[in-house]
Design a protein around this motif. Structure first.
Motif, PDB file in Angstrom:
ATOM      1  N   MET A  70       0.840  -1.194   0.000  1.00  0.00           N
ATOM      2  CA  MET A  70       0.000   0.000   0.000  1.00  0.00           C
ATOM      3  C   MET A  70       0.872   1.240   0.000  1.00  0.00           C
ATOM      4  SD  MET A  70      -1.214  -0.108   3.988  1.00  0.00           S
ATOM      5  CE  MET A  70      -0.033   0.252   5.301  1.00  0.00           C
ATOM      6  N   VAL A  71       0.307   2.335  -0.493  1.00  0.00           N
ATOM      7  CA  VAL A  71       0.957   3.629  -0.380  1.00  0.00           C
ATOM      8  C   VAL A  71       0.529   4.257   0.940  1.00  0.00           C
ATOM      9  CG1 VAL A  71      -0.904   4.861  -1.590  1.00  0.00           C
ATOM     10  CG2 VAL A  71       1.405   5.827  -1.559  1.00  0.00           C
ATOM     11  N   THR A  72       1.404   5.040   1.552  1.00  0.00           N
ATOM     12  CA  THR A  72       1.099   5.605   2.868  1.00  0.00           C
ATOM     13  C   THR A  72       2.008   6.788   3.142  1.00  0.00           C
ATOM     14  OG1 THR A  72       0.791   5.044   5.206  1.00  0.00           O
ATOM     15  CG2 THR A  72       2.697   4.072   4.098  1.00  0.00           C
TER      16      THR A  72
ATOM     17  N   ARG B 170       5.748  10.463 -16.694  1.00  0.00           N
ATOM     18  CA  ARG B 170       4.414   9.858 -16.656  1.00  0.00           C
ATOM     19  C   ARG B 170       3.679  10.235 -15.376  1.00  0.00           C
ATOM     20  NH1 ARG B 170       3.499   4.913 -15.955  1.00  0.00           N
ATOM     21  NH2 ARG B 170       1.609   4.760 -17.205  1.00  0.00           N
ATOM     22  N   ARG B 171       4.329  10.098 -14.255  1.00  0.00           N
ATOM     23  CA  ARG B 171       3.607  10.374 -13.004  1.00  0.00           C
ATOM     24  C   ARG B 171       3.305  11.861 -12.854  1.00  0.00           C
ATOM     25  NH1 ARG B 171       6.068  12.649  -8.684  1.00  0.00           N
ATOM     26  NH2 ARG B 171       8.334  12.588  -8.524  1.00  0.00           N
ATOM     27  N   VAL B 172       4.201  12.720 -13.354  1.00  0.00           N
ATOM     28  CA  VAL B 172       3.942  14.159 -13.299  1.00  0.00           C
ATOM     29  C   VAL B 172       2.719  14.509 -14.146  1.00  0.00           C
ATOM     30  CG1 VAL B 172       4.834  16.408 -14.023  1.00  0.00           C
ATOM     31  CG2 VAL B 172       6.281  14.864 -12.683  1.00  0.00           C
ATOM     32  N   LEU B 173       2.651  13.973 -15.366  1.00  0.00           N
ATOM     33  CA  LEU B 173       1.515  14.266 -16.235  1.00  0.00           C
ATOM     34  C   LEU B 173       0.206  13.721 -15.675  1.00  0.00           C
ATOM     35  CD1 LEU B 173       3.108  13.645 -19.753  1.00  0.00           C
ATOM     36  CD2 LEU B 173       2.519  15.835 -18.703  1.00  0.00           C
ATOM     37  N   LYS B 174       0.282  12.668 -14.873  1.00  0.00           N
ATOM     38  CA  LYS B 174      -0.917  12.135 -14.216  1.00  0.00           C
ATOM     39  C   LYS B 174      -1.261  12.889 -12.935  1.00  0.00           C
ATOM     40  CE  LYS B 174      -0.315   7.397 -15.953  1.00  0.00           C
ATOM     41  NZ  LYS B 174      -1.610   7.245 -16.652  1.00  0.00           N
TER      42      LYS B 174
ATOM     43  N   ALA C 123      -0.104  -3.507  -7.268  1.00  0.00           N
ATOM     44  CA  ALA C 123      -0.726  -2.746  -8.339  1.00  0.00           C
ATOM     45  C   ALA C 123      -0.788  -1.290  -7.881  1.00  0.00           C
ATOM     46  CB  ALA C 123      -2.127  -3.283  -8.630  1.00  0.00           C
ATOM     47  N   ASP C 124      -0.124  -0.410  -8.624  1.00  0.00           N
ATOM     48  CA  ASP C 124      -0.036   0.993  -8.243  1.00  0.00           C
ATOM     49  C   ASP C 124      -1.344   1.689  -8.586  1.00  0.00           C
ATOM     50  OD1 ASP C 124       0.617   3.621  -7.734  1.00  0.00           O
ATOM     51  OD2 ASP C 124       2.545   3.561  -8.779  1.00  0.00           O
ATOM     52  N   GLN C 125      -2.154   1.933  -7.572  1.00  0.00           N
ATOM     53  CA  GLN C 125      -3.490   2.495  -7.767  1.00  0.00           C
ATOM     54  C   GLN C 125      -3.575   3.968  -7.392  1.00  0.00           C
ATOM     55  OE1 GLN C 125      -6.008  -0.203  -5.530  1.00  0.00           O
ATOM     56  NE2 GLN C 125      -5.987  -1.726  -7.158  1.00  0.00           N
ATOM     57  N   ARG C 126      -2.454   4.640  -7.342  1.00  0.00           N
ATOM     58  CA  ARG C 126      -2.501   6.066  -7.010  1.00  0.00           C
ATOM     59  C   ARG C 126      -3.250   6.874  -8.061  1.00  0.00           C
ATOM     60  NH1 ARG C 126       3.688   7.359  -6.239  1.00  0.00           N
ATOM     61  NH2 ARG C 126       3.755   5.923  -8.027  1.00  0.00           N
ATOM     62  N   ALA C 127      -3.140   6.445  -9.317  1.00  0.00           N
ATOM     63  CA  ALA C 127      -3.870   7.074 -10.416  1.00  0.00           C
ATOM     64  C   ALA C 127      -4.041   6.022 -11.502  1.00  0.00           C
ATOM     65  CB  ALA C 127      -3.110   8.286 -10.960  1.00  0.00           C
ATOM     66  N   PRO C 128      -5.054   6.156 -12.350  1.00  0.00           N
ATOM     67  CA  PRO C 128      -5.251   5.166 -13.415  1.00  0.00           C
ATOM     68  C   PRO C 128      -4.026   5.070 -14.330  1.00  0.00           C
ATOM     69  CG  PRO C 128      -7.195   6.555 -13.172  1.00  0.00           C
ATOM     70  CD  PRO C 128      -6.139   7.157 -12.311  1.00  0.00           C
ATOM     71  N   GLY C 129      -3.682   3.836 -14.690  1.00  0.00           N
ATOM     72  CA  GLY C 129      -2.607   3.619 -15.635  1.00  0.00           C
ATOM     73  C   GLY C 129      -1.214   3.627 -15.070  1.00  0.00           C
TER      74      GLY C 129
ATOM     75  N   LEU D 121      -2.523  12.637  -0.760  1.00  0.00           N
ATOM     76  CA  LEU D 121      -2.336  11.280  -0.265  1.00  0.00           C
ATOM     77  C   LEU D 121      -3.681  10.610  -0.018  1.00  0.00           C
ATOM     78  CD1 LEU D 121       0.006   9.385   0.323  1.00  0.00           C
ATOM     79  CD2 LEU D 121      -0.053  10.119   2.706  1.00  0.00           C
ATOM     80  N   ASP D 122      -4.699  11.402   0.334  1.00  0.00           N
ATOM     81  CA  ASP D 122      -6.039  10.839   0.500  1.00  0.00           C
ATOM     82  C   ASP D 122      -6.623  10.396  -0.836  1.00  0.00           C
ATOM     83  OD1 ASP D 122      -6.038  13.551  -0.234  1.00  0.00           O
ATOM     84  OD2 ASP D 122      -7.961  13.970   0.725  1.00  0.00           O
ATOM     85  N   TYR D 123      -6.458  11.212  -1.880  1.00  0.00           N
ATOM     86  CA  TYR D 123      -6.964  10.860  -3.207  1.00  0.00           C
ATOM     87  C   TYR D 123      -6.233   9.647  -3.784  1.00  0.00           C
ATOM     88  CZ  TYR D 123      -9.462  15.366  -3.500  1.00  0.00           C
ATOM     89  OH  TYR D 123     -10.304  16.434  -3.297  1.00  0.00           O
ATOM     90  N   MET D 124      -4.993   9.416  -3.354  1.00  0.00           N
ATOM     91  CA  MET D 124      -4.187   8.302  -3.868  1.00  0.00           C
ATOM     92  C   MET D 124      -4.317   7.045  -3.014  1.00  0.00           C
ATOM     93  SD  MET D 124      -0.766  10.224  -5.353  1.00  0.00           S
ATOM     94  CE  MET D 124      -0.166  10.804  -3.752  1.00  0.00           C
TER      95      MET D 124
END
Length: 361
Positions: free
Chosen positions: A64-66, A197-201, A160-166, A222-225
């Motif tokens: 998980m991300v935290t 990629r992560r910056v553009l997302k 699976a990195d679910q911070r943002a789609p893709g 961090l809440d949205y991610m």
């Protein structure tokens, strides 16, 4: 990064989010460190040290991300926490059957986080170890990346990195492990492409975005991610995070933005400029200045006498950037500027990511 495939032009700013998702690629994530936390009390100890819920890992998630916070609620480090696969445990013997977790953080805050964990360790039956030299941190993305999630993990830890789609898969693995996993289906690219990629997302990560001792988790999304669990029990730094959440008002957040040279159209072109180099980019924490609002939008025009800068720069990748900006200044009728490393004025054109929840800010 090859200029030929990065001269990206889009109709809408949010189209940047998927502009680099079409190819099967992988990269080593730059500037990452790994701390191993093992022992019979490891899960309980980590539960009280960070703002997400360890039960997600117990229920089958690979990780998980935290965020790890100071007692005042400011960031020590954003992080990923993974369960280390027992079959790959290198510490056979007394701890072979004890839970072991890998905490992945920015290399620049590793020592600070280690000291924080040591400080709170007290009598907990855990062992802390710097495992950075044993691993690389990798990101794998593209149309076939989801299929890799069905493969029994060839890495010591992955999620699976679910911070943002893709965003694809994120793995903590040796170079041999990652090569065996991706085989010939994925092409290796430079770590800078992962950063772009992560910056553009609009995905914040690391010390340039989560500024230690200053950043607030919710302002960094961090809440949205999915990195904050608001229903878990007490943890270090909880009070400020929960209070901000229940107030329901976060006035500033990190958003993606484009940088353009003053006089080059004022940010009108939605295009990545492969010729935009680091010598032109603003350093992290450079102030953003409010210039003006268009007269046809008086509702969005803030006071001309701003006592504080309306934002600060964070990570940059070519002329794309992340910036902590007042949300009432994110829009087409407001002009924002900053200063590049070469002293030139740059127009900052921010936008709101499409994956954000539709809630009042």
């Amino acid at each position: 990064m090859a200029a030929t495939d990065l001269a990206i032009r889009v109709e809408r700013a949010t189209d940047f989010e998927t502009a680099l998702d079409q190819h099967n690629q992988y990269a080593q994530v730059p500037q990452r460190a790994v701390i191993e936390v093992s022992g019979t009390d490891a899960a309980e100890f980590l539960q009280g040290m960070q703002c997400n819920d360890m039960s997600a890992i117990d229920q089958g998630s690979g990780g998980m991300v935290t965020g790890f916070l100071a007692p005042q609620g400011r960031m020590v480090a954003d992080a990923f926490v993974y369960r280390r696969r027992t079959s790959n445990n290198r510490d056979a013997g007394s701890v072979a059957h004890s839970p072991a977790f890998l905490v992945e953080v920015d290399q620049r805050v590793k020592e600070r986080l280690l000291k924080t964990l040591q400080f709170y360790k007290l009598r907990a039956k855990i062992t802390l170890r710097d495992a950075t030299d044993e691993y690389g941190v990798w990101s794998v993305w593209g149309p076939d990346s989801a299929a890799l999630a069905d493969t029994p993990a060839a890495a010591d830890a992955w999620l699976a990195d679910q911070r943002a789609p893709g965003m694809g898969l994120r793995l903590v693995a040796t170079a041999d492990q990652i090569r065996a996993l991706v085989a010939t289906r994925f092409a290796r690219v430079a770590g800078e492409r992962y950063t772009l990629r992560r910056v553009l997302k609009g995905v914040a990560e690391g010390a340039s975005d989560f500024v230690a001792g200053a950043a607030v988790p919710l302002e960094c999304n961090l809440d949205y991610m999915q990195g904050v669990h608001f229903g878990k029990g007490c943890y270090v730094g909880q009070e400020l995070t929960i209070r901000t959440h229940h107030r329901g008002v976060v006035r500033k957040r990190i958003v993606p933005a484009l940088l353009s040279r003053k006089g080059d159209g004022g940010g009108a072109a939605l295009a990545i400029d492969p010729a935009f180099g680091p010598e032109q980019a603003p350093a992290p924490q450079t102030d953003i200045a409010y210039v003006t609002a268009e007269p046809d939008d008086p509702q969005r025009a803030p006071s001309a006498r701003l006592r504080r800068p309306p934002g600060r720069m964070a990570t940059t990748a070519l002329n794309a950037a992340l910036a902590l900006v007042r949300l009432d200044l994110v829009g087409p009728h407001v002009t924002l500027e900053t200063v590049g490393a070469d002293g030139q004025r740059l127009v900052v054109t921010p936008w709101t990511p499409s994956w954000w929840p539709q809630v009042p800010h």
